[in-house]
Design an enzyme around this catalytic site. Sequence first.
Site, mmCIF file in Angstrom:
data_model
loop_
_atom_site.group_PDB
_atom_site.id
_atom_site.type_symbol
_atom_site.label_atom_id
_atom_site.label_comp_id
_atom_site.label_asym_id
_atom_site.label_seq_id
_atom_site.Cartn_x
_atom_site.Cartn_y
_atom_site.Cartn_z
ATOM 1 N N CYS A 1 0.812 -1.262 -0.005
ATOM 2 C CA CYS A 1 0.016 -0.038 -0.125
ATOM 3 C C CYS A 1 0.802 1.342 0.081
ATOM 4 O O CYS A 1 1.624 1.341 0.734
ATOM 5 C CB CYS A 1 -0.868 -0.036 1.255
ATOM 6 S SG CYS A 1 -1.756 1.619 1.424
ATOM 7 N N CYS B 1 -0.006 3.086 3.674
ATOM 8 C CA CYS B 1 0.542 2.819 4.838
ATOM 9 C C CYS B 1 1.536 1.592 4.878
ATOM 10 O O CYS B 1 2.102 1.262 5.979
ATOM 11 C CB CYS B 1 -0.653 2.460 5.636
ATOM 12 S SG CYS B 1 -1.537 0.682 5.189
ATOM 13 N N CYS C 1 -6.498 -2.631 0.862
ATOM 14 C CA CYS C 1 -5.320 -2.717 1.774
ATOM 15 C C CYS C 1 -5.723 -3.256 2.952
ATOM 16 O O CYS C 1 -6.688 -2.952 3.515
ATOM 17 C CB CYS C 1 -4.855 -1.308 1.958
ATOM 18 S SG CYS C 1 -3.505 -1.040 3.283
ATOM 19 N N CYS D 1 -5.459 0.231 5.932
ATOM 20 C CA CYS D 1 -6.041 1.385 5.915
ATOM 21 C C CYS D 1 -7.110 1.558 5.023
ATOM 22 O O CYS D 1 -7.926 0.192 4.253
ATOM 23 C CB CYS D 1 -4.972 2.510 5.539
ATOM 24 S SG CYS D 1 -4.593 2.350 3.892
ATOM 25 N N ASP E 1 18.750 -1.215 -20.046
ATOM 26 C CA ASP E 1 18.731 -2.211 -19.105
ATOM 27 C C ASP E 1 17.933 -3.525 -19.172
ATOM 28 O O ASP E 1 16.586 -3.040 -19.249
ATOM 29 C CB ASP E 1 18.685 -1.736 -17.347
ATOM 30 C CG ASP E 1 18.412 -2.925 -16.370
ATOM 31 O OD1 ASP E 1 18.534 -4.178 -16.664
ATOM 32 O OD2 ASP E 1 18.670 -2.428 -15.093
#
Length: 415
Positions: A204, A207, A220, A223, A339
């Site tokens: 999340c 949080c 989540c 939260c 990359d």
Amino acid sequence: MPLRAKVASSVSRTAAALSRAAGRGDGSVIGGWIGLKIDPDLLAHLAAGRAIALVSGTNGKTTTTRLTAAAVGVLGRVATNSFGANMPTGHTSALAKAGVTPYAVLEVDEHYLAQVLEATEPHVVALLNLSRDQLDRAKEVAMMAQLWRAALVRHPTVRVVANADDPMVVWAATPPAIRSNQVEPPAVTWFSAGQRWHDDSWVCPECGSPIERMSDQWWCTGCWLRRPEPQWVVEDDGVVDPAGDWHKVVLQLPGRVNLGNAATALAVAAEFGVRPTDAVSRLGGVASVAGRYAQVVRDGRTVRLLLAKNPASWLEAFDMADVAPTLLSINARDPDGLDTSWLFDVDFAPLRGRQVLITGDRAYDLAVRLDVNDVPFQHVRTFADAVASVPPGRLEVIANYTAFQDIRAELDRVN
Ligand SMILES: [Zn+2]
């Protein structure tokens, strides 16, 4: 426009035209660059008086911009940067070239969203998705989401059309005051375009707790952040609008991914007052987008080109591709990112059972990845060798930026 902006706009158009005439691409970057050198506020001047939609996200923005421009075209002329020049130079050039139009639909590189919001004061901004891309230079996904959020907080009146299926997008699109009250934000229209790639949104951004998923829902565990109820949803081979009406969508572009892009385009166009019933037929008129999805017949093989440039877009390409012989091509030149380690984030298992060919500057990086993934393959030196190595019928080509352009150039020479 002020005199300085008029001069800058005119010089910008001329420079772009000269660049095109010299065979140096579509000229939009150099044209915009010169225009902005003469008048740093040129983009703002060109944007003034137009109703503008911005489209941003890691993947699908070129296609969604094209579909949205088609849908908004119901109302009148639309300026758009249709060839993927998605930084302020490209926007400046596109608007200068189009002249006076009531509408503009602009694809925006996700890193430039804040700057372009500031310059163009759009009516609506569409947020598609965020995932890892160009590992040698792109920002971390959580940092990108933070930049978007900060930009939107500075523009509280802009309409936001955002993907309910991407936790990072939902977090970025949800204003802080509304979060603390745990109320749905009224200014956001949510669409559901799906999210195949989950590996940049397990944690999340609010949080730090784990995000859980069950079927199409996510939330989540620590939260308030959870999937909002979308107003625009893909259902079967069509799109459901906020009134609950289902519209059949017949596209020339392949895959469920593009049905999601069509839903997004309809949602953005609706913010300008376009009714989905008026727009759907226009979406079906889009056959290819800057060469993507284009089909070319060569020596009895029907070649289709799909662009894939990061793990999320490879998953989408597998969804769009038929079960047929498939050529993969990877380069690592500047526009691709240098990359290639992201190849190890892609699960190539869906290709098992198909004839797989590889080519490109970094074909050997692909070879190692496919070997580890237990996918048999054959290396070919050129695109012509690939065509000669497969039976008549469909050949799917999945390539990243410059590899895609190399193959397009070779096809154009023949056709
Ligand atoms: Zn949380």
